[in-house]
Design a protein around this motif. Structure first.
Motif, PDB file in Angstrom:
ATOM      1  N   MET A 254      12.476  38.334  37.603  1.00 27.42           N
ATOM      2  CA  MET A 254      13.098  37.012  37.476  1.00 27.42           C
ATOM      3  C   MET A 254      13.346  36.392  38.841  1.00 27.42           C
ATOM      4  O   MET A 254      13.262  35.168  39.000  1.00 27.42           O
ATOM      5  N   ALA A 255      13.649  37.223  39.825  1.00 27.31           N
ATOM      6  CA  ALA A 255      13.909  36.700  41.168  1.00 27.31           C
ATOM      7  C   ALA A 255      12.690  35.998  41.748  1.00 27.31           C
ATOM      8  O   ALA A 255      12.822  35.094  42.586  1.00 27.31           O
ATOM      9  N   GLY A 256      11.486  36.387  41.299  1.00 32.69           N
ATOM     10  CA  GLY A 256      10.269  35.812  41.871  1.00 32.69           C
ATOM     11  C   GLY A 256       9.490  34.896  40.953  1.00 32.69           C
ATOM     12  O   GLY A 256       8.367  34.501  41.294  1.00 32.69           O
ATOM     13  N   LEU A 257      10.044  34.542  39.793  1.00 31.49           N
ATOM     14  CA  LEU A 257       9.329  33.642  38.879  1.00 31.49           C
ATOM     15  C   LEU A 257       9.099  32.279  39.521  1.00 31.49           C
ATOM     16  O   LEU A 257      10.007  31.707  40.140  1.00 31.49           O
ATOM     17  N   LYS A 258       7.902  31.724  39.341  1.00 28.83           N
ATOM     18  CA  LYS A 258       7.525  30.481  40.009  1.00 28.83           C
ATOM     19  C   LYS A 258       7.715  29.254  39.129  1.00 28.83           C
ATOM     20  O   LYS A 258       7.047  28.239  39.313  1.00 28.83           O
TER      21      LYS A 258
END
Length: 325
Positions: free
Chosen positions: A184-188
């Motif tokens: 989730m921290a890296g979802l674009k």
């Protein structure tokens, strides 16, 4: 009738008296409008007195009300063309997590949320809203699909915590939750999380690493339940009320600590009193927030999300260093 809490009894009793008087006037064809109006004015004053300054434990009780709207209630009220998707493609389908695609004001979105039951039978089916690893893996599958098709993600958080049983541990509960936090921290794509009831422990946080985090006024968000904290701190789970007062788990507390971005107001007595009104308030928040987030570039979204959660970590570290409660 909603489940009655001790602090709500005066309000509920007066509300019932007004209904009884209306029925009596109708049956006898009497004009008691003046008396009813006086009682309604008194009810308004009483509701303001009772609900304006709720204690943390009282908010916990409202958040746990069995008639409080669930993820599916809000999906019905807010979104069109909802298509639920099932399974994690690894083990099975966990009904404690509802996930699918829908449209919001004509825009495709992905919706993911904890789902508890409205009665005993449904609660058993949905594990009382406490997901197994396959629930979190289903959620992640839908998140990655949303990223692939550039759909914003909207999460509804409402769980006491992840399922604590042996079967969940055997299938990798902690890894599934940790994986969600990482991904989730890296979802674009833009992500929004809304705590609509209880937000308990890692089971809630697995849907909570979002660009914007909102809480309903009477919801809670905590690392452990008040009962669990009381059992750890004082070896006595009956001290839950005392624990709730010290844990800073309510929306006003978490807003003051900059953990959440905004509080969504509830009707007097909780969201269960007027689901349509509550849904309207949530709709406005989602609409405005999506417009704000979609205007940002992917790089800006990721940078701001990273800084948001790093800031939370610094706040937490500072509180530990100073010994603040």
């Amino acid at each position: 009738m909603s489940s009655e809490q001790e602090f709500e009894k005066p309000v509920i009793e007066l509300r019932q008296k007004i209904e009884d008087l209306r029925l009596f006037a109708s049956e006898r064809e009497l004009d008691l409008s003046t008396e009813i109006q006086k009682m309604e004015n008194r009810l308004t004053e009483l509701e303001e007195m009772v609900y304006a300054n709720l204690e943390p434990w009282e908010r916990v009780q409202i958040a746990r009300d069995h008639e409080r709207p669930t993820t599916l209630d809000y999906i019905d009220a807010l979104f069109d063309d909802f298509l639920e998707m099932h399974g994690d493609r690894l083990f099975g389908d966990d009904k404690a997590i509802v996930a699918g695609i829908a449209t919001f004001h004509g825009q495709p979105v992905t919706i993911i949320g904890h789902q508890r039951g409205k009665d005993t039978k449904e609660n058993i089916l949905r594990y009382f809203g406490s997901p197994h690893p396959e629930g979190y893996r289903k959620a992640l599958r839908l998140m990655k699909q949303a990223e692939k098709f550039n759909r914003p993600i909207i999460c509804f958080i409402d769980t006491k915590g992840a399922y604590p049983g042996k079967s969940a541990e055997e299938r990798g509960q902690s890894e599934a939750i940790a994986r969600n936090l990482l991904e989730m921290a890296g979802l674009k794509v833009p992500t929004i999380s809304i705590v609509i009831g209880e937000g308990g422990s890692g089971g809630a946080l697995a849907l909570g690493v979002a660009d914007r985090i909102f809480m309903l006024e009477n919801s809670t968000y905590s690392v452990i339940s008040p009962e669990g904290a009381a059992a750890l701190l004082w070896k006595d789970s009956t001290q839950a009320k005392r624990a709730a007062e010290t844990m800073k788990i309510t929306a006003p507390d978490l807003f003051d600590l900059n953990i959440i971005d905004a509080i969504i107001e509830e009707p007097k007595g909780g969201a269960q009193r007027d689901v349509c009104s509550q849904a309207t308030k949530i709709e406005a928040i989602i609409k405005n927030t999506l417009a704000e987030l979609k205007a940002k570039s992917v790089e800006t979204l990721l940078d701001e999300r990273y800084e948001k959660f790093m800031k939370m970590g610094r706040i937490s570290d500072k509180r530990v260093e100073t010994g603040s409660k």
